[in-house]
Design a protein around this motif. Structure first.
Motif, PDB file in Angstrom:
ATOM      1  N   PRO A   1      -7.543  -0.694  -0.668  1.00 63.83           N
ATOM      2  CA  PRO A   1      -6.928  -1.865  -1.299  1.00 63.83           C
ATOM      3  C   PRO A   1      -5.457  -2.057  -0.949  1.00 63.83           C
TER       4      PRO A   1
ATOM      5  N   GLU B   1      -0.447   2.384 -11.697  1.00 65.99           N
ATOM      6  CA  GLU B   1      -0.818   1.136 -11.028  1.00 65.99           C
ATOM      7  C   GLU B   1      -1.616   1.408  -9.758  1.00 65.99           C
TER       8      GLU B   1
ATOM      9  N   ARG C   1      -5.125   2.340 -10.718  1.00 68.94           N
ATOM     10  CA  ARG C   1      -5.882   1.174 -11.164  1.00 68.94           C
ATOM     11  C   ARG C   1      -6.372   0.327  -9.996  1.00 68.94           C
ATOM     12  N   VAL C   2      -5.577   0.298  -8.930  1.00 68.14           N
ATOM     13  CA  VAL C   2      -5.970  -0.471  -7.744  1.00 68.14           C
ATOM     14  C   VAL C   2      -7.187   0.163  -7.063  1.00 68.14           C
TER      15      VAL C   2
END
Length: 283
Positions: free
Chosen positions: A191, A220, A223-224
């Protein structure tokens, strides 16, 4: 720069030793390299295995020792007779599931030593084929820098472990003229994209400042990559003690995030409970 060079620059810029990277880049390659600093290095082993995207230039009409421009030319066979359709067809054959033999001058280990070290020591190395998948190989431009050479600009989406150099080599071999890479740039790793990246010093400054180009906080970033599992205070405390919590209810790793937004662990279901795969203790 090699991947090791980039890590060394990050260590100097941040004055820390604990820096690692996910997904090695060849020395001639440019583009995206994902780094982890401090506790985030624990995440790297779960990031490097994602699909990659590359932009590359393949030269047909020459083969080299390294399958790229940095190696000595082994043979030169005029590619003047090849039309664009033949070139596109040969590259289309390099898509889908492949049994790909890595370049002998690669980081693959043979009996504990890097293949490229063995080659440089004068040994002849034959590497076993490995299963890879090229999801997409898009030809953008076909040019002829000399009458006997053909250059092809491509974008490749592929699984981790795919050698773009090997695609150039194998397409050239199929056409009977040889092939190698003259340029390679990684634009995405899972990602993460090069649009989010910064040069090492700028990314390091962003980390120190707590935000900016080239920096993602640990939670963060997790979470990606992974689905999020929101924890209660009690669950976060239990994970901190290495205890199990109720199952998430879906397969694979999840980013377990405490109520204060801190990444507590990567967890995975094991029956009716979820267990810690990697823990991230509070600072």
């Amino acid at each position: 720069m090699t991947s090791h060079d980039v890590v060394a620059q990050a260590r100097r810029a941040l004055s820390v030793r604990k820096v690692g990277h996910a997904g090695t880049l060849d020395p001639m390659a440019t583009g995206l390299l994902v780094l982890g600093v401090g506790t985030a290095t624990r995440l790297l082993g779960y990031v490097g295995g994602h699909d990659k995207t590359y932009e590359a230039t393949i030269r047909l009409g020459q083969s080299t020792v390294t399958d790229d421009r940095e190696g000595e030319v082994l043979s030169a066979t005029a590619a003047a007779h090849l039309d664009d359709d033949a070139v596109r067809s040969a590259l289309a054959a390099q898509t889908g599931p492949l049994q790909q033999v890595p370049s002998a001058v690669s980081a693959v280990k043979v009996d504990g030593r890097r293949s490229y070290d063995r080659v440089r020591a004068g040994e002849t190395v034959e590497l076993a084929a490995r299963s890879v998948t090229v999801h997409r190989l898009e030809v953008h431009r076909v040019t002829r820098p000399t009458p006997d050479l053909v250059d092809v600009d491509v974008t490749v989406d592929c699984t981790a472990g795919t050698y773009i150099r090997a695609i150039a080599r194998d397409a050239g071999a199929a056409l009977g003229v040889g092939g190698h890479l003259t340029a390679l740039r990684r634009t995405a790793s899972g990602p993460f994209t090069v649009a989010q990246a910064g040069v090492v010093e700028d990314a390091a400054a962003s980390l120190v400042a707590g935000g900016g180009a080239g920096f993602l906080p640990l939670t963060e970033a997790a979470r990606v990559v992974f689905p999020e599992r929101r924890l209660t205070t009690e669950e976060a405390r239990a994970l901190g003690y290495g205890q199990r919590i109720p199952a998430t209810g879906s397969g694979g790793l999840h980013a377990a995030v405490a109520p204060d937004g801190r990444l507590a662990a990567l967890v995975e279901d094991a029956g009716s409970t979820a267990r810690v795969t990697v823990g991230f203790p509070p600072p």
